[in-house]
Design an enzyme around this catalytic site. Structure first.
Site, PDB file in Angstrom:
ATOM      1  N   VAL A 278     -28.351  59.189  28.605  1.00  0.00           N
ATOM      2  CA  VAL A 278     -27.648  58.477  27.517  1.00  0.00           C
ATOM      3  C   VAL A 278     -27.458  59.349  26.271  1.00  0.00           C
ATOM      4  O   VAL A 278     -26.699  58.983  25.376  1.00  0.00           O
ATOM      5  CB  VAL A 278     -28.366  57.151  27.132  1.00  0.00           C
TER       6      VAL A 278
ATOM      7  N   ASN B  59     -31.160  49.701  27.482  1.00  0.00           N
ATOM      8  CA  ASN B  59     -32.607  49.612  27.694  1.00  0.00           C
ATOM      9  C   ASN B  59     -33.299  50.977  27.739  1.00  0.00           C
ATOM     10  O   ASN B  59     -34.488  51.069  27.413  1.00  0.00           O
ATOM     11  CB  ASN B  59     -32.850  48.852  29.016  1.00  0.00           C
TER      12      ASN B  59
ATOM     13  N   SER C  17     -38.153  46.117  19.938  1.00  0.00           N
ATOM     14  CA  SER C  17     -39.615  46.208  20.070  1.00  0.00           C
ATOM     15  C   SER C  17     -40.258  45.378  18.961  1.00  0.00           C
ATOM     16  O   SER C  17     -39.580  44.974  18.009  1.00  0.00           O
ATOM     17  CB  SER C  17     -40.019  47.681  19.911  1.00  0.00           C
TER      18      SER C  17
ATOM     19  N   TYR D 185     -40.511  56.468  16.631  1.00  0.00           N
ATOM     20  CA  TYR D 185     -40.292  55.307  17.508  1.00  0.00           C
ATOM     21  C   TYR D 185     -40.008  54.059  16.659  1.00  0.00           C
ATOM     22  O   TYR D 185     -39.090  53.298  16.936  1.00  0.00           O
ATOM     23  CB  TYR D 185     -41.510  55.089  18.420  1.00  0.00           C
TER      24      TYR D 185
ATOM     25  N   ALA E 105     -38.842  53.965  13.627  1.00  0.00           N
ATOM     26  CA  ALA E 105     -37.515  54.111  13.012  1.00  0.00           C
ATOM     27  C   ALA E 105     -36.417  53.822  14.038  1.00  0.00           C
ATOM     28  O   ALA E 105     -35.427  53.139  13.734  1.00  0.00           O
ATOM     29  CB  ALA E 105     -37.355  55.516  12.442  1.00  0.00           C
ATOM     30  N   SER E 106     -36.611  54.307  15.259  1.00  0.00           N
ATOM     31  CA  SER E 106     -35.564  54.099  16.278  1.00  0.00           C
ATOM     32  C   SER E 106     -35.393  52.615  16.576  1.00  0.00           C
ATOM     33  O   SER E 106     -34.270  52.127  16.721  1.00  0.00           O
ATOM     34  CB  SER E 106     -35.886  54.882  17.560  1.00  0.00           C
ATOM     35  N   LYS E 107     -36.503  51.878  16.651  1.00  0.00           N
ATOM     36  CA  LYS E 107     -36.403  50.464  17.026  1.00  0.00           C
ATOM     37  C   LYS E 107     -35.954  49.592  15.839  1.00  0.00           C
ATOM     38  O   LYS E 107     -35.302  48.568  16.040  1.00  0.00           O
ATOM     39  CB  LYS E 107     -37.727  49.982  17.627  1.00  0.00           C
TER      40      LYS E 107
ATOM     41  N   ILE F  48     -45.809  45.622  27.237  1.00  0.00           N
ATOM     42  CA  ILE F  48     -45.401  45.274  28.601  1.00  0.00           C
ATOM     43  C   ILE F  48     -45.898  46.365  29.546  1.00  0.00           C
ATOM     44  O   ILE F  48     -45.637  47.559  29.305  1.00  0.00           O
ATOM     45  CB  ILE F  48     -43.846  45.185  28.707  1.00  0.00           C
TER      46      ILE F  48
HETATM   47  P1  NAP Z   1     -39.943  52.993  31.608  1.00  0.00           P
HETATM   48  O1  NAP Z   1     -40.640  52.265  32.692  1.00  0.00           O
HETATM   49  O2  NAP Z   1     -40.394  54.370  31.253  1.00  0.00           O
HETATM   50  O3  NAP Z   1     -38.383  53.013  31.951  1.00  0.00           O
HETATM   51  C1  NAP Z   1     -37.460  53.668  31.135  1.00  0.00           C
HETATM   52  C2  NAP Z   1     -36.384  54.288  31.998  1.00  0.00           C
HETATM   53  O4  NAP Z   1     -35.434  54.920  31.119  1.00  0.00           O
HETATM   54  C3  NAP Z   1     -36.940  55.389  32.930  1.00  0.00           C
HETATM   55  O5  NAP Z   1     -36.349  55.313  34.202  1.00  0.00           O
HETATM   56  C4  NAP Z   1     -36.527  56.642  32.207  1.00  0.00           C
HETATM   57  O6  NAP Z   1     -36.384  57.760  33.050  1.00  0.00           O
HETATM   58  C5  NAP Z   1     -35.199  56.216  31.626  1.00  0.00           C
HETATM   59  N1  NAP Z   1     -34.724  57.138  30.599  1.00  0.00           N
HETATM   60  C6  NAP Z   1     -35.480  57.810  29.684  1.00  0.00           C
HETATM   61  N2  NAP Z   1     -34.694  58.611  28.961  1.00  0.00           N
HETATM   62  C7  NAP Z   1     -33.423  58.435  29.400  1.00  0.00           C
HETATM   63  C8  NAP Z   1     -32.177  58.995  29.062  1.00  0.00           C
HETATM   64  N3  NAP Z   1     -32.064  59.942  28.111  1.00  0.00           N
HETATM   65  N4  NAP Z   1     -31.066  58.570  29.701  1.00  0.00           N
HETATM   66  C9  NAP Z   1     -31.162  57.655  30.684  1.00  0.00           C
HETATM   67  N5  NAP Z   1     -32.320  57.114  31.085  1.00  0.00           N
HETATM   68  C10 NAP Z   1     -33.438  57.495  30.437  1.00  0.00           C
HETATM   69  O7  NAP Z   1     -40.005  52.171  30.240  1.00  0.00           O
HETATM   70  P2  NAP Z   1     -39.976  50.592  29.924  1.00  0.00           P
HETATM   71  O8  NAP Z   1     -41.314  50.199  29.461  1.00  0.00           O
HETATM   72  O9  NAP Z   1     -39.311  49.843  31.018  1.00  0.00           O
HETATM   73  O10 NAP Z   1     -39.049  50.623  28.624  1.00  0.00           O
HETATM   74  C11 NAP Z   1     -37.704  50.172  28.609  1.00  0.00           C
HETATM   75  C12 NAP Z   1     -37.316  49.895  27.174  1.00  0.00           C
HETATM   76  O11 NAP Z   1     -38.188  48.895  26.627  1.00  0.00           O
HETATM   77  C13 NAP Z   1     -37.418  51.099  26.245  1.00  0.00           C
HETATM   78  O12 NAP Z   1     -36.328  51.082  25.334  1.00  0.00           O
HETATM   79  C14 NAP Z   1     -38.713  50.851  25.492  1.00  0.00           C
HETATM   80  O13 NAP Z   1     -38.731  51.466  24.235  1.00  0.00           O
HETATM   81  C15 NAP Z   1     -38.683  49.344  25.401  1.00  0.00           C
HETATM   82  N6  NAP Z   1     -39.991  48.735  25.139  1.00  0.00           N
HETATM   83  C16 NAP Z   1     -40.996  48.857  26.047  1.00  0.00           C
HETATM   84  C17 NAP Z   1     -42.229  48.279  25.767  1.00  0.00           C
HETATM   85  C18 NAP Z   1     -43.377  48.369  26.713  1.00  0.00           C
HETATM   86  O14 NAP Z   1     -44.505  47.980  26.310  1.00  0.00           O
HETATM   87  N7  NAP Z   1     -43.206  48.826  27.933  1.00  0.00           N
HETATM   88  C19 NAP Z   1     -42.415  47.582  24.548  1.00  0.00           C
HETATM   89  C20 NAP Z   1     -41.362  47.482  23.656  1.00  0.00           C
HETATM   90  C21 NAP Z   1     -40.147  48.065  23.972  1.00  0.00           C
HETATM   91  P3  NAP Z   1     -37.681  58.739  33.260  1.00  0.00           P
HETATM   92  O15 NAP Z   1     -38.656  57.961  34.056  1.00  0.00           O
HETATM   93  O16 NAP Z   1     -37.091  59.912  33.958  1.00  0.00           O
HETATM   94  O17 NAP Z   1     -38.164  59.069  31.872  1.00  0.00           O
END
Ligand code: NAP
Length: 255
Positions: free
Chosen positions: A64, A90, A144, A159, A161-163, A192
């Site tokens: 992305v 996402n 987030s 992080y 700032a981004s959110k 999560i």
């Molecule tokens: P995850 O399991 O690590 O999944 C994220 C996916 O995005 C991975 O497949 C990752 O690929 C991919 N990705 C990373 N950089 C990318 C890029 N430049 N272009 C395209 N794809 C990319 O994380 P998740 O927990 O599901 O998180 C999803 C979203 O929820 C994120 O925005 C995160 O900030 C947000 N969030 C998560 C939590 C939590 O507690 N889990 C809480 C609040 C918000 P790789 O595996 O190769 O890196």
């Protein structure tokens, strides 16, 4: 009738965690889902699982942060799948580093996190804007708890700032695109359990305890917990909801 019948939904970061669960949930509700991820193999595997379960799914590799690749992908999806009416931004990364580390590391964290978590949301949204405007589309951005607060546990200013930026972008876009019938909302997940925090959970149970103790529902979330709210925001159930954030955090922000 399934809630998302006749929709084409693009989900970024759909090879893992929350994005993967949303893609499967949207497919169960009748959407043709397009899974995008920098990890193309993971996205392909997730798409295969969806097809094996009777859903419609395609997957493509996309970073992305690559603006030209996002534009090319929008053209590719239009040609190969059709006109997109739902976009879930996402894809994201998290690193728990403060501002006081070695300069090089601090700068790298800032650049990586902002370019993926915030500029990436801009890039993909910009690329898919035409079909979304034409189809009275729905955009769901993943924010987030840190769209509001800096956590009491170690966490990076980049992080946070981004959110905050994702929430600001959501509101600005909702204001601008409402006249086209496009709705733009966000989801604010709490803690999560996904591969994103697998290492922290394994190595630092005390930190996990801080989160859980601060969560009225008394448990960590699962990726599946995000799916219902994501379906709600993409479907006609939320026809008059725009510029909002739905917190899916077990009540974290009430304490
Ligand atoms: P995850 O399991 O690590 O999944 C994220 C996916 O995005 C991975 O497949 C990752 O690929 C991919 N990705 C990373 N950089 C990318 C890029 N430049 N272009 C395209 N794809 C990319 O994380 P998740 O927990 O599901 O998180 C999803 C979203 O929820 C994120 O925005 C995160 O900030 C947000 N969030 C998560 C939590 C939590 O507690 N889990 C809480 C609040 C918000 P790789 O595996 O190769 O890196």
């Amino acid at each position: 009738m399934p809630l998302l019948a006749n929709h084409i939904a693009v989900i970024t970061g759909a090879g893992s965690g929350i994005g993967r669960a949303i893609a499967a949930g949207y497919a169960r509700e009748g959407a043709h889902v397009v899974l995008l991820d920098q990890n193309g193999d993971a996205a392909a595997e997730a798409a295969k699982e969806i097809r094996n379960a009777g859903g419609k799914a395609d997957s493509f590799t996309l970073d992305v942060t690559d603006r030209d690749a996002c534009s090319a992908m929008a053209r590719h999806v239009a040609d190969k799948v059709g006109a997109v009416s739902i976009l879930v931004n996402n894809a994201g990364i998290a690193r728990r580093n403060g501002m006081l580390g070695a300069d090089e590391a601090v700068i790298k964290d800032w650049e990586d996190i902002i370019s993926i978590n915030l500029t990436g949301v801009f890039n993909v949204t910009h690329a898919f804007l035409a079909p979304l405007r034409k189809n009275k589309g729905r955009i769901v951005n993943i924010g987030s708890i840190q769209s509001f607060v800096h956590l009491r546990t170690p966490s990076s200013p980049a992080y946070t700032a981004s959110k905050h930026g994702v929430l600001g972008f959501t509101k600005a876009l909702a204001a601008e695109l409402g006249k086209d019938g496009v709705r733009v909302n966000a989801i604010g997940p709490g803690f999560i359990e996904t591969p994103l925090n697998e290492k922290v959970r394994a190595s630092n149970p005390d930190l996990v305890k801080v989160f859980i103790d601060h969560t009225p529902l008394g448990r960590a979330g699962k990726a599946e917990d995000i799916v219902g709210p994501a379906i709600f925001l993409a479907s006609d159930l939320s026809a008059y909801v725009s510029g909002s954030i739905v917190m899916v955090d077990g009540g974290y922000r009430t304490l």
